[in-house]
Design a protein around this motif. Structure first.
Motif, PDB file in Angstrom:
ATOM      1  N   UNK A   1       6.746  26.472 -19.543  1.00 12.11           N
ATOM      2  CA  UNK A   1       6.225  25.498 -18.581  1.00 12.11           C
ATOM      3  C   UNK A   1       6.958  24.171 -18.676  1.00 12.11           C
ATOM      4  N   UNK A   2       7.200  23.597 -17.488  1.00 10.29           N
ATOM      5  CA  UNK A   2       7.685  22.222 -17.435  1.00 10.29           C
ATOM      6  C   UNK A   2       6.613  21.404 -16.727  1.00 10.29           C
ATOM      7  N   UNK A   3       6.254  20.324 -17.367  1.00 11.18           N
ATOM      8  CA  UNK A   3       5.239  19.446 -16.785  1.00 11.18           C
ATOM      9  C   UNK A   3       5.909  18.130 -16.439  1.00 11.18           C
ATOM     10  N   UNK A   4       5.737  17.721 -15.197  1.00 13.35           N
ATOM     11  CA  UNK A   4       6.263  16.418 -14.787  1.00 13.35           C
ATOM     12  C   UNK A   4       5.074  15.515 -14.526  1.00 13.35           C
ATOM     13  N   UNK A   5       5.114  14.319 -15.095  1.00 16.35           N
ATOM     14  CA  UNK A   5       3.989  13.409 -14.901  1.00 16.35           C
ATOM     15  C   UNK A   5       4.459  12.085 -14.339  1.00 16.35           C
ATOM     16  N   UNK A   6       3.569  11.445 -13.593  1.00 16.50           N
ATOM     17  CA  UNK A   6       3.852  10.107 -13.091  1.00 16.50           C
ATOM     18  C   UNK A   6       3.619   9.045 -14.147  1.00 16.50           C
ATOM     19  N   UNK A   7       2.958   9.431 -15.251  1.00 15.46           N
ATOM     20  CA  UNK A   7       2.799   8.480 -16.352  1.00 15.46           C
ATOM     21  C   UNK A   7       4.179   8.198 -16.922  1.00 15.46           C
ATOM     22  N   UNK A   8       4.331   7.046 -17.561  1.00 18.49           N
ATOM     23  CA  UNK A   8       5.676   6.652 -17.985  1.00 18.49           C
ATOM     24  C   UNK A   8       5.636   6.105 -19.400  1.00 18.49           C
ATOM     25  N   UNK A   9       5.488   7.027 -20.357  1.00 10.46           N
ATOM     26  CA  UNK A   9       5.344   6.597 -21.747  1.00 10.46           C
ATOM     27  C   UNK A   9       6.579   5.874 -22.259  1.00 10.46           C
ATOM     28  N   UNK A  10       6.360   4.985 -23.227  1.00  6.13           N
ATOM     29  CA  UNK A  10       7.471   4.249 -23.827  1.00  6.13           C
ATOM     30  C   UNK A  10       7.176   4.045 -25.306  1.00  6.13           C
ATOM     31  N   UNK A  11       6.907   5.184 -25.971  1.00  9.90           N
ATOM     32  CA  UNK A  11       6.661   5.119 -27.402  1.00  9.90           C
ATOM     33  C   UNK A  11       5.318   5.692 -27.822  1.00  9.90           C
TER      34      UNK A  11
ATOM     35  N   UNK B   1       9.145  -6.176 -28.278  1.00 10.63           N
ATOM     36  CA  UNK B   1       9.569  -4.775 -28.229  1.00 10.63           C
ATOM     37  C   UNK B   1      10.917  -4.656 -28.934  1.00 10.63           C
ATOM     38  N   UNK B   2      11.136  -3.536 -29.623  1.00 14.15           N
ATOM     39  CA  UNK B   2      12.436  -3.365 -30.282  1.00 14.15           C
ATOM     40  C   UNK B   2      13.556  -3.478 -29.260  1.00 14.15           C
ATOM     41  N   UNK B   3      13.309  -2.957 -28.065  1.00 19.08           N
ATOM     42  CA  UNK B   3      14.297  -3.067 -26.997  1.00 19.08           C
ATOM     43  C   UNK B   3      13.829  -4.130 -26.003  1.00 19.08           C
ATOM     44  N   UNK B   4      14.554  -5.233 -25.907  1.00 21.71           N
ATOM     45  CA  UNK B   4      14.189  -6.215 -24.880  1.00 21.71           C
ATOM     46  C   UNK B   4      14.456  -5.641 -23.484  1.00 21.71           C
ATOM     47  N   UNK B   5      14.370  -6.460 -22.458  1.00 19.51           N
ATOM     48  CA  UNK B   5      14.564  -5.987 -21.091  1.00 19.51           C
ATOM     49  C   UNK B   5      15.992  -5.438 -20.895  1.00 19.51           C
TER      50      UNK B   5
ATOM     51  N   UNK C   1       9.502   0.256 -26.412  1.00 16.68           N
ATOM     52  CA  UNK C   1       8.299  -0.568 -26.438  1.00 16.68           C
ATOM     53  C   UNK C   1       8.170  -1.448 -25.214  1.00 16.68           C
ATOM     54  N   UNK C   2       6.928  -1.685 -24.811  1.00 15.74           N
ATOM     55  CA  UNK C   2       6.695  -2.519 -23.643  1.00 15.74           C
ATOM     56  C   UNK C   2       5.571  -3.522 -23.882  1.00 15.74           C
TER      57      UNK C   2
END
Ligand code: FAD
Lengths: 275, 773
Positions: free
Chosen positions: B481-491, B184-188, B235-236
């Motif tokens: 509208x504001x949508x809040x999701x439990x999904x957690x995108x990373x790219x 990932x471009x960003x490590x931990x 990135x993950x």
């Protein structure tokens, strides 16, 4: 990836840099483009206590016509060398090979002097300079200046003829506008150092062939050069490309494969240089 | 016009490309301290002593601890592992002590001052070594290096034995899907701030809710006082699902110091300790007839999990491989089993594709083996063995796995058309006969995978709270509208995807919709982004929540228009009686009314324009596709170049073709990387040799071809969108296509198999030997 502590001196002229070098002695390191030195610092493989930055010294960055040769200031960036009209016309091999160094970021910061002084046999420019019999000009704080033939400059892996108080100030490359030339670089990813590389100039049966990454220093393919001088065909001569070399072994290539690559690439280089 | 199906530009991009992204390392709080690890330099050794005195005495150092200073020592979600090494180290890079200092430089200096003395122990690096009689044990208490096993079930053995006895032909082979490492471009990265009333953690994670729940129980802090924020994540690829030591140590040390603690991994550390992927060794027997029909398959996997499997993901990878080991072929009898083996290497776990790239490699190489043995064209062997289109849902013979839908011949025919197969073959034969040309090879991969994790129970088995995903749609007083999701995108571009789905259902401009994710205090409980699940499940949740909100919006608008809600439509954000555009109510008025009770009809409560939905899919989805790879091989150097790559993906309904293409291209490149470039290598002393991007050959743009893509659409019945998921397809499908192409090009030299990564040296050896012979 965090370097140890160091002091930083920004030199505004070659003289200032040399004075600082004399003052701090062996604890100091010159910093040019930083593209070899900074990774070493970050991996804590090198820990100088003082860095003397020569990256922005105007009187070390130039490309001048010196009559029979072209004079290049040591802190001239790869990008400037690769794009120089003068070099493209007079020493196209050097301009072209420099354009193959790393990627644009590396070429924008890295310098020809840094690349030479670092003495990495996997680098591109050293093999070119060895092939064309360039001359390297070193100066020390005492004011003494000496000219070192490229063939005598590289001593062993990352070791050069420079004394600790010396700085490389200029690279003099002979004008060879009419000679045939070729630069062959074999690697797995475009931005990488060569697994094996070949820099060749050819004028009739007289050839200068430098090999990248075929030993502890950039080396000449002497046996091939001699075979050509003795009238051998390029294919026959290329078969001797690896004679007398002592190539390294790493994850990309063992010595056998490197020797094979040297023969293949020298064959291709001679073919291209002739056409 | 419907948004779904159109090439909408990513909503995420303006921030990211103008440098306004906010990553964990960008978050700065006054008084932040820096954490760094002292890591093992030995692959297997007893820790004789750890001397912290010098490091502790360094000015600017705040705390230096080992495992002995921790109240709870066991690392959650890991197999027999403590947060810091206890008495013994089992891989190079394993954290032994942790330093917190005023800044990064002091922390790095302090790490160098910690003196560790080791008593080296014999070690094991490969499963063969680990399974040898008398082999050194990675975990002595276990008494074996096999940490988990799924043996062949007896009734399957019998069935397959009968199939093999009756079969006219059989063949055996072995494969190794080598270790590759996420880059990932960003490590931990993590920043933990344990204040007087709550713990706040910013982390580069793929599942903020999962992390919050885990931190809360490990640290004994109630969930309402434990907030995990997932800022932008670089990135993950599956490697940010695991529970790493830093995620627990940063909060613990923040509490101890009363100051925020930040840890940002270096690239070299990332190679040493982030979980890597694959590393499965396969032993395969296949039975078939002279017409190329596959009659039976035996598969035994040895999965090299490294020193500390991540629980239960690491154990689950080969399960997924087994489930998918028949690929898209109808194979009447299959027996599949595996052993998980411990070695003195970095832990192995999920990495983009997670168990399925190994399966597609197995299936796709096996079909090519049969093509080679029978002399039948590999495309034809595939067509003869595909699961017939009218047999869906299709149950595989060896597991409770039901393929939802598919049309495999359609994809392959489309790929053959795209690549102009007949002419390609002529070209290949011409080139291979002409010594002045590069060798040419054509390789296929008609793969299928399992995605959209998952139906009830699917992820619970992997330690997650559920298998659903959530979305909450909230209309603001101005009608946006504001949508809040439990999904957690990373790219992935999920904010765009969900906004498109909502825009269609709310009949609202996508510009009036903002999607928020990655904050456990402000988004509904979610599971996370992994397993190609977000479009299918968070997309469905967004769709259903939007539909509910829109129904109520229609009631409000109808009240204002004095009409029947059923007679309304909404065109470009304007509510009107169908076909009567003269009198309209804009979303802004409806939004205001929704929160202004005096404007509402009596039976509609305030707040009715909000809805939260947890979508639970009814089954897994099975994205599939047909890939064709054309390679050229330099006869002198052995260098392999991917000259052309054709991809036909079928992920069901495509929400945004632009994003789908991005996923496919990136995925295919990762798959090509496994075939040709990447491998984590350890020497016999257990030292990793590929810990920088100089040695670990992640390819760059100039090293890979542009991809010519096509598409077929076979929707899934498991969600109303019909979307199957596309996040991992490219990685799963592409590797065998490349390897098949190389084997095809080298077939004239008797090559039937070749190990990955296919380096020029490896190919040269083959060519060299062939010429010598
Ligand atoms: C990603 C990447 C890819 C690369 N790929 C290639 C490649 O393909 N081919 C290639 O040839 N190179 C490659 N390089 C190396 C690059 O060309 C470096 O820039 C070069 O080797 C060093 O030049 P520099 O100016 O950066 O020197 P620095 O890193 O600043 O210095 C290098 C060494 O030289 C010394 N030094 C510098 N200038 C002088 C001077 N005037 N007198 C005396 N000593 C001096 C320094 O003290 C130091 O020891 C790559 C580098 C990177 C980071």
């Amino acid at each position: 990836m965090i370097p140890p502590k160091f002091d930083y001196v920004k030199a505004r002229s070659a003289d200032e840099a040399l004075a600082a070098l004399a003052e701090h002695g062996e604890d100091a390191k010159l910093l040019a483009g930083g593209h070899s030195l900074i990774p070493l610092l970050k991996l804590r493989l090198s820990s100088p206590s003082v860095l003397i930055d020569i990256g922005e010294i105007a009187d070390l960055s130039y490309i001048n016509d010196g009559g029979t040769h072209i004079a290049i200031g040591a802190a001239t960036t790869h990008r400037t060398v690769a794009h120089s009209e003068l070099l493209r016309a007079q020493v196209p091999l050097l301009a072209h090979a420099t354009g193959q160094v790393g990627d644009p970021q590396v070429r924008n910061r890295g310098t020809i002097g840094g690349s030479i002084a670092h003495g990495d046999p996997a680098s591109d420019q050293p093999a070119v300079l060895v092939a064309i019999d360039a001359v390297l000009v070193a100066r020390s704080a005492t004011g003494s200046q000496r000219e070192i033939p490229a063939g005598e400059f590289f001593r062993s892996f990352l070791e050069t003829a420079l004394a600790p108080d010396e700085m490389l100030v200029e690279i003099r490359v002979p004008k060879i506008p009419g000679a045939g030339w070729s630069f062959q670089k074999f690697n797995r990813r475009a931005q990488d150092w060569a697994i094996v590389g070949v820099a060749a100039v050819l004028d009739g049966t007289s050839a200068g062939i430098g090999l990248v990454n075929m030993g502890g220093t950039p080396v000449r393919a002497k046996a091939t050069e001699e075979a050509l001088a003795g009238g051998a065909s390029p294919a026959e001569a290329a078969a001797h490309a690896a004679d007398g070399t002592d190539p390294p072994s790493d994850l990309n290539a063992d010595p056998d494969y490197r020797c094979h690559l040297a023969r293949v690439l020298v064959g291709r280089a001679l073919h291209e240089a002739r056409s | 016009m419907s948004m779904v199906g159109t090439r909408v530009i990513r909503k995420e991009d303006p921030n990211l490309i103008t440098g306004r992204g906010l990553f964990t390392d960008d978050v700065s709080i006054m008084g932040t301290t820096i954490m760094a690890f002292v890591r093992s330099t030995e692959a297997h050794a007893d820790i004789v002593s750890v001397d912290l005195a010098e490091a502790r005495a360094l000015p600017g150092v705040l705390v230096v601890i080992t495992v002995d200073d921790l109240e709870t020592q066991e690392l959650p979600g890991a197999f027999m592992r403590t947060v810091l090494a206890k008495d013994r180290v089992r891989f190079v890079g394993e954290p032994i002590a942790v330093v917190v200092a005023e800044d990064r430089y002091i922390a790095a200096d302090a790490v160098e001052l910690v003196q560790v003395t080791y008593r080296p122990l014999p070690l094991v690096i490969t499963p063969v070594e680990a399974l040898a009689v008398g082999a050194p044990l990675v975990q002595e208490a276990l008494g074996t290096n096999v940490c988990f096993e799924v043996p062949w079930p007896q009734e399957q053995i019998d069935q397959v034995d009968r199939a093999f006895e009756a079969a006219p032909r059989q063949a055996s082979t072995t494969f190794h899907s080598q270790r590759v490492h996420p880059v990932p471009m960003e490590p931990s990265a993590i920043l933990a701030d344990w204040g007087p009333d709550k713990l706040t953690v910013w982390a580069s994670t793929q599942m903020p809710h999962g992390l919050r729940n885990c931190l809360s129980s490990f640290l004994g802090v109630p969930q309402h006082q434990c907030r995990v924020i997932q800022p932008d994540v670089g990135g993950g690829f599956g490697a940010k699902v695991q529970q790493y030591p830093e995620l627990f140590l940063a909060p613990i040390l923040s509490k101890r110091l009363g100051r925020p603690v930040k840890y940002v991994q270096t690239r070299t550390e990332c190679f040493a300790i982030m979980c890597s992927g694959r590393d499965q060794h396969h032993e395969i027997d296949v039975a078939f007839d002279d017409d190329g029909h596959i009659l039976g398959l035996r598969s035994l996997i040895h999965a090299d999990l490294g020193a500390y499997p991540d629980l239960p993901n690491s154990f689950g990878m080969p399960t997924l491989t087994n489930w998918m080991s028949s690929g898209c072929y109808k194979i009447p009898a299959i027996v599949a089993g595996y052993k998980c083996v411990l070695t003195n290497k970095t832990p192995q776990s999920a990495y983009r594709g997670a168990g399925r790239p190994e399966a597609s490699f197995l299936a796709e190489r096996v079909v090519d083996l049969i093509a080679d043995e029978t002399g039948i064209d590999p495309a034809e062997v595939r067509l003869r063995n595909f699961i017939p289109t009218d047999e869906f849902p299709y149950k595989v013979p060896h597991a409770e796995v039901y393929y939802d839908s598919g049309n495999y011949p359609l994809s392959l025919h489309e790929a053959l058309r795209l690549c102009d197969y007949e002419n390609l073959k002529v070209e290949r034969d011409r080139r291979n006969a002409d010594a002045s040309e590069k060798l040419m090879g054509i390789g296929f991969s008609t793969w299928v995978e399992i995605a959209a994790f998952g139906p009830r129970g699917a992820l619970e088995g992997f330690g997650h709270i559920g298998s659903y995903e959530s979305a909450q749609v909230k209309i603001q007083p101005d009608g946006t509208a504001i949508i809040a999701t439990g999904a957690s995108p990373h790219g992935q571009g999920t904010h765009t995807t969900l906004a498109m789905i909502a825009a269609d259902e709310l009949h609202m401009s996508i510009d009036n919709i903002t999607v928020r994710s990655g904050d456990t205090d402000t988004t509904p409980q979610g599971v996370g982004t992994m397993g190609s699940r977000t479009a299918a499940i968070a997309g469905e949740a967004t769709k259903q929540a939007s539909i509910k909100v829109f129904q109520n919006a229609c009631k409000i608008a109808a009240h204002m228009l004095e009409a029947n809600p059923d007679d309304l439509e909404c065109v470009d954000g304007l509510f009107q009686v169908k076909g009567v555009p003269s009198k309209t109510i804009p979303w802004s008025q409806v939004g205001w009314a929704g929160l202004s009770p005096t404007l509402l009809p009596d039976d509609i409560p305030a707040g009715c324009l909000e809805s939260t939905v947890f979508a639970e899919p009814t089954g897994f989805t099975y994205p599939a596709g047909a890939y064709v790879c054309v390679v050229g091989i330099d006869r002198d150097t052995g260098h392999v170049e991917v000259e052309k790559f054709y991809s036909v993906d079928d992920c069901g309904t495509v929400i945004n073709p632009l994003l789908a293409e991005g996923q496919v291209q990136g995925g295919i490149i990762q798959g090509i990387a496994q075939a040709l470039f990447e491998e984590m290598v350890w020497d016999s002393a257990g030292q990793p040799l590929t810990t920088t991007l100089m040695d670990y050959l992640a390819p760059a743009a100039s090293d890979v071809p542009s991809i010519i893509d096509g598409r077929t659409n076979t929707p899934t019945p498991h969600n109303s969108l019909g979307a199957k998921g596309i996040g991992e397809s490219g990685t799963i499908g592409s590797t065998p296509a490349v390897v098949n192409a190389v084997v095809n090009a080298l077939a004239q030299y008797g090559v039937k198999n070749i190990a990955m990564p296919i380096s020029p040296q490896r190919v040269w050896r083959i060519l060299n030997q062939a010429q010598g012979a």
